[in-house]
Design an enzyme around this catalytic site. Structure first.
Site, PDB file in Angstrom:
ATOM      1  N   GLY A   5       0.798  -1.225   0.000  1.00  0.00           N
ATOM      2  CA  GLY A   5       0.000   0.000   0.000  1.00  0.00           C
ATOM      3  C   GLY A   5       0.825   1.267   0.000  1.00  0.00           C
ATOM      4  O   GLY A   5       0.396   2.294   0.543  1.00  0.00           O
ATOM      5  N   GLY A  47      -3.768  11.943   0.073  1.00  0.00           N
ATOM      6  CA  GLY A  47      -5.228  11.996   0.096  1.00  0.00           C
ATOM      7  C   GLY A  47      -5.786  11.116   1.181  1.00  0.00           C
ATOM      8  O   GLY A  47      -5.093  10.263   1.740  1.00  0.00           O
ATOM      9  N   HIS A  48      -7.042  11.327   1.497  1.00  0.00           N
ATOM     10  CA  HIS A  48      -7.777  10.482   2.436  1.00  0.00           C
ATOM     11  C   HIS A  48      -9.144  10.186   1.836  1.00  0.00           C
ATOM     12  O   HIS A  48      -9.508  10.707   0.772  1.00  0.00           O
ATOM     13  CB  HIS A  48      -7.911  11.152   3.802  1.00  0.00           C
ATOM     14  CG  HIS A  48      -6.657  11.063   4.627  1.00  0.00           C
ATOM     15  ND1 HIS A  48      -6.144   9.869   5.062  1.00  0.00           N
ATOM     16  CD2 HIS A  48      -5.824  12.036   5.088  1.00  0.00           C
ATOM     17  CE1 HIS A  48      -5.043  10.097   5.766  1.00  0.00           C
ATOM     18  NE2 HIS A  48      -4.821  11.397   5.793  1.00  0.00           N
ATOM     19  N   ASN A  51     -11.165  12.874   0.257  1.00  0.00           N
ATOM     20  CA  ASN A  51     -10.655  13.426  -0.998  1.00  0.00           C
ATOM     21  C   ASN A  51     -10.996  12.531  -2.178  1.00  0.00           C
ATOM     22  O   ASN A  51     -11.373  13.025  -3.254  1.00  0.00           O
ATOM     23  CB  ASN A  51      -9.142  13.598  -0.906  1.00  0.00           C
ATOM     24  CG  ASN A  51      -8.719  14.392   0.307  1.00  0.00           C
ATOM     25  OD1 ASN A  51      -8.035  13.863   1.183  1.00  0.00           O
ATOM     26  ND2 ASN A  51      -9.127  15.642   0.380  1.00  0.00           N
ATOM     27  N   ASP A  78     -12.216   4.205   1.637  1.00  0.00           N
ATOM     28  CA  ASP A  78     -11.214   3.365   2.298  1.00  0.00           C
ATOM     29  C   ASP A  78     -11.616   1.891   2.292  1.00  0.00           C
ATOM     30  O   ASP A  78     -10.867   1.033   1.824  1.00  0.00           O
ATOM     31  CB  ASP A  78     -11.020   3.811   3.742  1.00  0.00           C
ATOM     32  CG  ASP A  78     -10.164   5.060   3.857  1.00  0.00           C
ATOM     33  OD1 ASP A  78      -9.669   5.547   2.822  1.00  0.00           O
ATOM     34  OD2 ASP A  78      -9.990   5.555   4.982  1.00  0.00           O
TER      35      ASP A  78
END
Length: 298
Positions: A5, A47-48, A51, A78
């Site tokens: 990741g 980003g999260h 976003n 997510d």
């Protein structure tokens, strides 16, 4: 399989990119998780969840009319568009490998997954069925028969009476007569009026009183529970939805399998003893010691 990741290019710099790994094991399924994809103008940007939702066209449509978009926790990008779709991709690659005997790279980007989860709504928008104006549609709090209503004690009831037969039962439960100058279910110009009537009635009793009242009605009406309350319902207890591990209730594995049910969840591994963790995963103890002595794990 292998899952990484990192931001694009990091695994390659460490000599752990898919080209290096597949050269060692051509049957490897190599799963990659990023926010914006392995390439493109935003690949190296941070980003999260919020976003990725914003850029995928999802976040703009979550929230009430006249209010800012509401982040739906971090469940959509997510966990749904990211983790769940990576799992689906890896499993699909494993199935394909059984016939091709070849591995491949599974490239999962959370922005891609978020857009994919919106596919039905993109179709509805293109057909004119769905408005771009937030909080005015069937499933985004615009429809009074698909919303949450505050009760006299400050709790909430969730109403999902979309189909006519469930809507009829909703009216029965609320003691409202459809012939009593009540706007029609799909009379959209009068939805605000209808929602107001529903709100007035729900405000007359507590949440638990309404929950008991609707229990025998097939109206798609349920109480809104917090995480603590959800673990104590008859539903949760009977289905063993939240096994207790070291005194903490947590969601059970899902979905459920008839022939190969998962083992009961156990306590977390000792983070200070990776050798013990790998041993519990079935790695040969001597191999675990070698990995620790060589500094691969520590």
């Amino acid at each position: 399989m292998l899952i990484e990741g990192f931001r694009p290019g990091v695994a390659e710099r460490y000599g752990l990119g898919p080209q290096d790994c597949l050269a060692r094991n051509p049957r490897l399924v190599y799963g990659r998780m990023t926010g914006w994809g392995q390439e493109g103008p935003m690949a190296q940007s941070a980003g999260h969840d919020i976003n990725y939702l914003a850029m995928s066209g999802a976040l703009a449509h979550i929230g009430r009319h006249g209010q800012p978009p509401t982040p739906p926790l971090n469940l959509v990008a997510d966990f749904g568009g990211g983790g769940m779709l990576l799992v689906a991709g890896v499993l699909a690659a494993l199935v394909e490998r059984s016939t091709s005997d070849a591995g491949q790279v599974v490239d999962a980007a959370m922005v891609d997954g978020s857009a994919l989860l919106m596919a039905p709504l993109f179709g509805a928008f293109a057909s004119g069925f769905w408005s771009a104006e937030r909080g005015t549609n069937l499933l985004d709090s615009g429809a009074p028969f698909y919303d949450c209503y505050r009760c006299s004690d400050g709790g909430y009831m969730a109403v999902g009476a979309i189909e006519a037969k469930f809507y009829d039962q909703l009216l029965v439960g609320l003691g409202l007569d459809s012939d009593d100058d009540l706007p029609g279910q799909h009379d959209q110009p009068r939805w605000d009026e209808l929602a107001g009537r529903f709100a007035e009635v729900f405000a007359t009793r507590s949440r638990d009183e309404w929950a008991a009242h609707f229990e025998g009605l097939d109206a798609c009406v349920t109480p809104v529970l917090d995480m603590g309350e959800a673990q104590r319902t008859d539903l949760a207890v009977e289905r063993q939805m939240f096994p207790e591990i070291e005194g903490v209730g947590q969601p059970a594995p899902a979905p459920r399998f008839s022939r190969t049910p998962p083992a009961d969840p156990g306590a977390a591994f000792d983070e200070d003893d990776p050798v013990d963790a790998l041993g519990d995963w079935g790695i040969d103890p001597a191999r675990c010691v070698d990995l620790a002595d060589s500094g691969v794990i520590g």
